[in-house]
Motif scaffolding. Structure first.
Motif, PDB file in Angstrom:
ATOM      1  N   ASN A   4       0.793  -1.228   0.000  1.00  0.00           N
ATOM      2  CA  ASN A   4       0.000   0.000   0.000  1.00  0.00           C
ATOM      3  C   ASN A   4       0.822   1.273   0.000  1.00  0.00           C
ATOM      4  OD1 ASN A   4      -2.541  -1.157  -0.139  1.00  0.00           O
ATOM      5  ND2 ASN A   4      -2.580  -1.543   2.058  1.00  0.00           N
ATOM      6  N   ARG A   5       2.144   1.142   0.019  1.00  0.00           N
ATOM      7  CA  ARG A   5       2.986   2.337  -0.023  1.00  0.00           C
ATOM      8  C   ARG A   5       3.138   2.873  -1.439  1.00  0.00           C
ATOM      9  NH1 ARG A   5       8.076  -0.112   2.773  1.00  0.00           N
ATOM     10  NH2 ARG A   5       7.348  -1.767   1.417  1.00  0.00           N
ATOM     11  N   THR A   6       2.614   2.170  -2.419  1.00  0.00           N
ATOM     12  CA  THR A   6       2.682   2.648  -3.796  1.00  0.00           C
ATOM     13  C   THR A   6       1.499   3.561  -4.078  1.00  0.00           C
ATOM     14  OG1 THR A   6       1.372   0.843  -4.722  1.00  0.00           O
ATOM     15  CG2 THR A   6       3.750   0.461  -4.496  1.00  0.00           C
ATOM     16  N   SER A   7       1.543   4.241  -5.208  1.00  0.00           N
ATOM     17  CA  SER A   7       0.448   5.132  -5.596  1.00  0.00           C
ATOM     18  C   SER A   7      -0.538   4.453  -6.546  1.00  0.00           C
ATOM     19  CB  SER A   7       1.024   6.389  -6.263  1.00  0.00           C
ATOM     20  OG  SER A   7       1.784   7.113  -5.331  1.00  0.00           O
ATOM     21  N   VAL A   8      -0.396   3.160  -6.710  1.00  0.00           N
ATOM     22  CA  VAL A   8      -1.307   2.421  -7.573  1.00  0.00           C
ATOM     23  C   VAL A   8      -2.656   2.301  -6.880  1.00  0.00           C
ATOM     24  CG1 VAL A   8      -1.734   0.189  -8.669  1.00  0.00           C
ATOM     25  CG2 VAL A   8       0.566   1.133  -8.630  1.00  0.00           C
ATOM     26  N   VAL A   9      -3.711   2.511  -7.635  1.00  0.00           N
ATOM     27  CA  VAL A   9      -5.060   2.422  -7.093  1.00  0.00           C
ATOM     28  C   VAL A   9      -5.567   1.000  -7.286  1.00  0.00           C
ATOM     29  CG1 VAL A   9      -7.416   3.270  -7.255  1.00  0.00           C
ATOM     30  CG2 VAL A   9      -5.506   4.825  -7.622  1.00  0.00           C
ATOM     31  N   ILE A  10      -5.961   0.361  -6.177  1.00  0.00           N
ATOM     32  CA  ILE A  10      -6.546  -0.976  -6.249  1.00  0.00           C
ATOM     33  C   ILE A  10      -7.935  -0.921  -5.631  1.00  0.00           C
ATOM     34  CG2 ILE A  10      -4.306  -2.152  -6.199  1.00  0.00           C
ATOM     35  CD1 ILE A  10      -4.907  -2.847  -3.240  1.00  0.00           C
ATOM     36  N   PRO A  11      -8.797  -1.870  -5.986  1.00  0.00           N
ATOM     37  CA  PRO A  11     -10.164  -1.861  -5.434  1.00  0.00           C
ATOM     38  C   PRO A  11     -10.185  -2.100  -3.924  1.00  0.00           C
ATOM     39  CG  PRO A  11      -9.979  -3.351  -7.316  1.00  0.00           C
ATOM     40  CD  PRO A  11      -8.601  -2.940  -6.955  1.00  0.00           C
ATOM     41  N   ASN A  12     -11.264  -1.694  -3.297  1.00  0.00           N
ATOM     42  CA  ASN A  12     -11.460  -1.927  -1.863  1.00  0.00           C
ATOM     43  C   ASN A  12     -12.074  -3.303  -1.640  1.00  0.00           C
ATOM     44  OD1 ASN A  12     -10.481   0.603  -1.117  1.00  0.00           O
ATOM     45  ND2 ASN A  12     -12.474   1.547  -1.367  1.00  0.00           N
ATOM     46  N   GLU A  13     -11.528  -4.280  -2.260  1.00  0.00           N
ATOM     47  CA  GLU A  13     -12.004  -5.662  -2.176  1.00  0.00           C
ATOM     48  C   GLU A  13     -10.844  -6.538  -1.735  1.00  0.00           C
ATOM     49  OE1 GLU A  13     -15.157  -6.390  -2.807  1.00  0.00           O
ATOM     50  OE2 GLU A  13     -15.666  -4.391  -3.544  1.00  0.00           O
ATOM     51  N   GLU A  14     -11.130  -7.636  -1.078  1.00  0.00           N
ATOM     52  CA  GLU A  14     -10.080  -8.566  -0.673  1.00  0.00           C
ATOM     53  C   GLU A  14      -9.450  -9.230  -1.900  1.00  0.00           C
ATOM     54  OE1 GLU A  14      -7.338 -10.713   1.451  1.00  0.00           O
ATOM     55  OE2 GLU A  14      -8.513  -8.982   2.080  1.00  0.00           O
ATOM     56  N   VAL A  15     -10.280  -9.617  -2.847  1.00  0.00           N
ATOM     57  CA  VAL A  15      -9.806 -10.267  -4.064  1.00  0.00           C
ATOM     58  C   VAL A  15     -10.160  -9.381  -5.249  1.00  0.00           C
ATOM     59  CG1 VAL A  15     -10.043 -12.286  -5.556  1.00  0.00           C
ATOM     60  CG2 VAL A  15     -10.105 -12.565  -3.076  1.00  0.00           C
ATOM     61  N   PHE A  16      -9.203  -9.167  -6.140  1.00  0.00           N
ATOM     62  CA  PHE A  16      -9.477  -8.398  -7.351  1.00  0.00           C
ATOM     63  C   PHE A  16      -8.662  -8.965  -8.496  1.00  0.00           C
ATOM     64  CE2 PHE A  16      -5.986  -6.321  -5.238  1.00  0.00           C
ATOM     65  CZ  PHE A  16      -5.145  -5.893  -6.244  1.00  0.00           C
ATOM     66  N   TYR A  17      -8.964  -8.508  -9.690  1.00  0.00           N
ATOM     67  CA  TYR A  17      -8.327  -9.049 -10.883  1.00  0.00           C
ATOM     68  C   TYR A  17      -7.685  -7.925 -11.682  1.00  0.00           C
ATOM     69  CZ  TYR A  17     -11.033 -13.120  -9.677  1.00  0.00           C
ATOM     70  OH  TYR A  17     -11.552 -14.197  -9.003  1.00  0.00           O
ATOM     71  N   LEU A  18      -6.525  -8.214 -12.202  1.00  0.00           N
ATOM     72  CA  LEU A  18      -5.815  -7.293 -13.076  1.00  0.00           C
ATOM     73  C   LEU A  18      -5.970  -7.822 -14.491  1.00  0.00           C
ATOM     74  CD1 LEU A  18      -3.802  -4.943 -13.486  1.00  0.00           C
ATOM     75  CD2 LEU A  18      -1.986  -6.611 -13.159  1.00  0.00           C
ATOM     76  N   VAL A  19      -6.574  -7.008 -15.332  1.00  0.00           N
ATOM     77  CA  VAL A  19      -6.819  -7.416 -16.711  1.00  0.00           C
ATOM     78  C   VAL A  19      -6.184  -6.380 -17.623  1.00  0.00           C
ATOM     79  CG1 VAL A  19      -8.583  -7.887 -18.451  1.00  0.00           C
ATOM     80  CG2 VAL A  19      -9.013  -8.437 -16.040  1.00  0.00           C
ATOM     81  N   GLY A  20      -5.435  -6.836 -18.592  1.00  0.00           N
ATOM     82  CA  GLY A  20      -4.818  -5.933 -19.548  1.00  0.00           C
ATOM     83  C   GLY A  20      -5.305  -6.218 -20.950  1.00  0.00           C
ATOM     84  N   PHE A  21      -5.750  -5.173 -21.630  1.00  0.00           N
ATOM     85  CA  PHE A  21      -6.145  -5.283 -23.024  1.00  0.00           C
ATOM     86  C   PHE A  21      -5.067  -4.616 -23.859  1.00  0.00           C
ATOM     87  CE2 PHE A  21     -10.206  -5.153 -20.732  1.00  0.00           C
ATOM     88  CZ  PHE A  21     -10.775  -6.346 -21.175  1.00  0.00           C
ATOM     89  N   LEU A  22      -4.402  -5.380 -24.669  1.00  0.00           N
ATOM     90  CA  LEU A  22      -3.357  -4.835 -25.527  1.00  0.00           C
ATOM     91  C   LEU A  22      -3.876  -4.835 -26.962  1.00  0.00           C
ATOM     92  CD1 LEU A  22      -0.303  -6.714 -24.007  1.00  0.00           C
ATOM     93  CD2 LEU A  22      -1.071  -4.398 -23.527  1.00  0.00           C
TER      94      LEU A  22
END
Length: 114
Positions: A11-29
């Motif tokens: 959490n020391r980074t500036s990346v925004v993540i959801p307020n959920e315990e589990v989340f998914y990172l999806v990339g569309f290239l």
């Protein structure tokens, strides 16, 4: 798609993540080469974001193109104050990422000329 657990996130980074315990990172290239133009690719990205917003899916762009402070505040949400404090601490002269238009140089932050 990557399955992530928020308790393992730094959490020391500036990346925004959801307020959920589990989340998914999806990339569309997408490729803008060939029959697909950059305009078409940006339009497709906007359609994905609009759909996600209408469906109340907590989506965030990795490299957003926001141009106003309210847009950036909405992007960071509850983490805005922490981000703003880090920016003031580590970049008080507003040198880093000026193109994002998050923070503007103020007369107090400019060096005095001799």
């Amino acid at each position: 798609m990557i399955h992530l657990v928020s308790c393992r996130w730094d959490n020391r980074t500036s990346v925004v993540i959801p307020n959920e315990e589990v989340f998914y990172l999806v990339g569309f290239l997408h490729s803008a080469i060939g029959p697909h133009s950059i305009k078409r690719t940006l339009n497709l990205n906007n359609q994905i974001i609009e759909f996600s917003n209408k469906a109340s899916i907590g989506v965030r762009q990795y490299l957003p193109n926001y141009t106003t402070e309210p847009e950036w505040k909405a992007h960071y949400g509850a983490r805005w104050d922490a981000f703003q404090q880090r920016k003031n601490t580590y970049d008080p002269l507003a040198i880093l990422a000026p193109g994002q238009r998050i923070f503007q140089k103020t007369p107090a932050s400019l060096p005095l000329s001799s």
